[in-house]
Design a protein around this motif. Structure first.
Motif, short mmCIF file in Angstrom:
data_model
loop_
_atom_site.label_atom_id
_atom_site.label_comp_id
_atom_site.label_asym_id
_atom_site.label_seq_id
_atom_site.Cartn_x
_atom_site.Cartn_y
_atom_site.Cartn_z
N LEU A 111 0.84 -1.20 0.00
CA LEU A 111 0.00 0.00 0.00
C LEU A 111 0.87 1.25 0.00
O LEU A 111 1.97 1.26 0.56
N ASP A 112 0.37 2.32 -0.59
CA ASP A 112 1.15 3.55 -0.61
C ASP A 112 1.01 4.30 0.71
O ASP A 112 0.17 3.98 1.55
N ALA A 113 1.85 5.32 0.88
CA ALA A 113 1.91 6.05 2.14
C ALA A 113 0.57 6.70 2.49
O ALA A 113 0.16 6.70 3.66
N ALA A 114 -0.12 7.23 1.50
CA ALA A 114 -1.40 7.89 1.77
C ALA A 114 -2.43 6.92 2.32
O ALA A 114 -3.20 7.24 3.25
N HIS A 115 -2.46 5.72 1.76
CA HIS A 115 -3.40 4.71 2.23
C HIS A 115 -3.08 4.31 3.66
O HIS A 115 -3.97 4.20 4.51
N VAL A 116 -1.81 4.08 3.95
CA VAL A 116 -1.40 3.69 5.31
C VAL A 116 -1.70 4.81 6.30
O VAL A 116 -2.18 4.56 7.41
N ASP A 117 -1.43 6.04 5.90
CA ASP A 117 -1.71 7.19 6.78
C ASP A 117 -3.19 7.31 7.09
O ASP A 117 -3.59 7.65 8.21
N ALA A 118 -4.03 7.01 6.10
CA ALA A 118 -5.48 7.06 6.31
C ALA A 118 -5.93 5.97 7.29
O ALA A 118 -6.78 6.22 8.15
N LEU A 119 -5.34 4.79 7.17
CA LEU A 119 -5.65 3.73 8.13
C LEU A 119 -5.22 4.12 9.54
O LEU A 119 -5.95 3.93 10.51
N ARG A 120 -4.04 4.68 9.66
CA ARG A 120 -3.51 5.07 10.97
C ARG A 120 -4.35 6.17 11.62
O ARG A 120 -4.49 6.23 12.84
N ALA A 121 -4.93 7.03 10.79
CA ALA A 121 -5.74 8.13 11.32
C ALA A 121 -7.02 7.65 11.97
O ALA A 121 -7.58 8.33 12.83
N ASP A 122 -7.48 6.46 11.58
CA ASP A 122 -8.67 5.86 12.20
C ASP A 122 -8.18 5.04 13.39
O ASP A 122 -7.73 3.91 13.24
N ARG A 123 -8.26 5.61 14.59
CA ARG A 123 -7.65 4.99 15.76
C ARG A 123 -8.23 3.61 16.06
O ARG A 123 -7.50 2.69 16.44
N HIS A 124 -9.54 3.46 15.90
CA HIS A 124 -10.17 2.17 16.19
C HIS A 124 -9.68 1.11 15.21
O HIS A 124 -9.32 0.00 15.62
N THR A 125 -9.66 1.45 13.93
CA THR A 125 -9.20 0.50 12.92
C THR A 125 -7.74 0.12 13.15
O THR A 125 -7.37 -1.06 13.09
N TRP A 126 -6.90 1.11 13.44
CA TRP A 126 -5.48 0.84 13.64
C TRP A 126 -5.26 -0.04 14.87
O TRP A 126 -4.43 -0.96 14.86
N ALA A 127 -6.02 0.24 15.93
CA ALA A 127 -5.89 -0.58 17.15
C ALA A 127 -6.32 -2.02 16.88
O ALA A 127 -5.70 -2.97 17.38
N THR A 128 -7.38 -2.19 16.08
CA THR A 128 -7.82 -3.54 15.72
C THR A 128 -6.75 -4.26 14.90
O THR A 128 -6.45 -5.44 15.14
N LEU A 129 -6.15 -3.55 13.96
CA LEU A 129 -5.09 -4.14 13.14
C LEU A 129 -3.88 -4.53 14.00
O LEU A 129 -3.26 -5.57 13.78
N GLN A 130 -3.55 -3.71 14.98
CA GLN A 130 -2.44 -4.05 15.87
C GLN A 130 -2.72 -5.36 16.60
O GLN A 130 -1.84 -6.22 16.70
N ARG A 131 -3.93 -5.50 17.11
CA ARG A 131 -4.30 -6.74 17.82
C ARG A 131 -4.23 -7.94 16.88
O ARG A 131 -3.71 -9.00 17.26
N LEU A 132 -4.72 -7.78 15.68
CA LEU A 132 -4.75 -8.89 14.73
C LEU A 132 -3.39 -9.20 14.13
O LEU A 132 -3.19 -10.27 13.55
N SER A 133 -2.44 -8.27 14.28
CA SER A 133 -1.12 -8.46 13.67
C SER A 133 -0.21 -9.36 14.49
O SER A 133 0.85 -9.77 13.99
N MET A 134 -0.57 -9.68 15.71
CA MET A 134 0.35 -10.40 16.59
C MET A 134 0.83 -11.75 16.03
O MET A 134 1.98 -12.11 16.20
N PRO A 135 -0.01 -12.53 15.35
CA PRO A 135 0.48 -13.80 14.78
C PRO A 135 1.17 -13.67 13.42
O PRO A 135 1.56 -14.68 12.83
N THR A 136 1.31 -12.44 12.91
CA THR A 136 1.70 -12.27 11.51
C THR A 136 3.05 -12.89 11.16
O THR A 136 3.18 -13.60 10.15
#
Length: 269
Positions: free
Chosen positions: A159-184
């Motif tokens: 993904l490009d920087a703009a897309h990642v920045d948009a995801l990070r700006a959504d705190r709930h979404t980013w927190a969910t992704l952090q939780r789901l990333s643990m087994p990655t």
């Protein structure tokens, strides 16, 4: 179709997986296997829109709450055995659908036991994500899940920087992704070290592979999809118009419509 039960299925190594069942639990149904950075909850909108099967069982794979831990012996073989335990628990299963890493698990499982139908949306195979493994390992050792999500989005998904920045700006979404990333890291390492058969899904009566139109022939998902096709020469290939890898979140109704069509074809064809 509404969720009717939430069940716990014991698996090997003292771990367990949970499943969300929609519709009639004992009726012939579809088992859904999510991939990385995803859980059963993320598939609820797809599950509720499916009607080709009277039940839909969505697996919450190990490593994501409330399922059990990966354990030290974790491998791709572990995932195939876990799916086998779910299929034993629900013997009326008529079809298995897997997304991404879950699609690979489903295809491998169909090489070991007879399944009437296997459907896989953009399954992945080595060397998918291999170059990101050192950075993912370093982030895991530091328990830096923010870095893990960033690595997955930039280095693995491309993904490009703009897309990642948009995801990070959504705190709930980013927190969910952090939780789901643990087994990655463990999951990508397992994908890249597992031996592969000469042919996947040998024992499936029917195999349907789906690719999003936006990903056709392009890395990383489209090219990995093309790699998987070499292992499933007997599969039918379908394109989901206008979609990429995250169709279950961006277009759940459209994905469910295609699954309903494939399920109906398997019964009437």
């Amino acid at each position: 179709m509404e969720r009717t039960i939430h069940n716990k299925v014991p698996v090997g190594d003292g771990s367990w997986v949970t499943v969300d069942v929609y519709g009639e639990p004992d009726a012939p149904g579809l088992v859904v296997v999510p991939g990385g950075m995803s859980d059963a909850h993320a598939w609820r909108h797809v599950a509720t829109a499916i009607h080709a099967w009277p039940s839909v069982t969505v697996v919450n794979r190990r490593g994501r709450t409330p399922s059990g831990p990966l354990t030290h012996a974790y491998s791709l073989r572990t995932e195939v055995e876990d799916l086998g335990a779910v299929l034993d628990e629900y013997p009326a299963t008529r079809a298995v659908f897997g997304w991404s890493y879950g699609g690979s698990i489903a295809l491998l499982a169909a090489g070991e036991r007879p399944l009437r139908q296997v459907i896989a949306y953009e399954p992945v195979v080595r060397p998918f994500g291999r170059d990101a493994l050192p950075d993912l390992r370093a982030a895991e050792l530091a328990s830096d899940w923010d870095a893990t999500v960033d690595i997955v989005n930039r280095q693995v998904a491309g993904l490009d920087a703009a897309h990642v920045d948009a995801l990070r700006a959504d705190r709930h979404t980013w927190a969910t992704l952090q939780r789901l990333s643990m087994p990655t890291h463990a999951e990508l390492a397992a994908l890249n070290t597992a031996p592969l058969p000469d042919e996947m899904a040998r024992q499936a009566g029917r195999v349907d592979l789906i690719v999003g139109e936006r990903n056709q022939g392009t890395p990383p998902y489209g090219t990995s999809f093309d790699d998987v096709r070499q292992y499933v020469p007997h599969a039918d290939v379908h394109v989901l118009p206008g979609q990429g890898h995250m169709a279950h979140l961006e277009a759940p109704a459209e994905l469910a419509h295609l699954l309903n069509a494939l399920g109906t074809e398997a019964v009437t064809g």
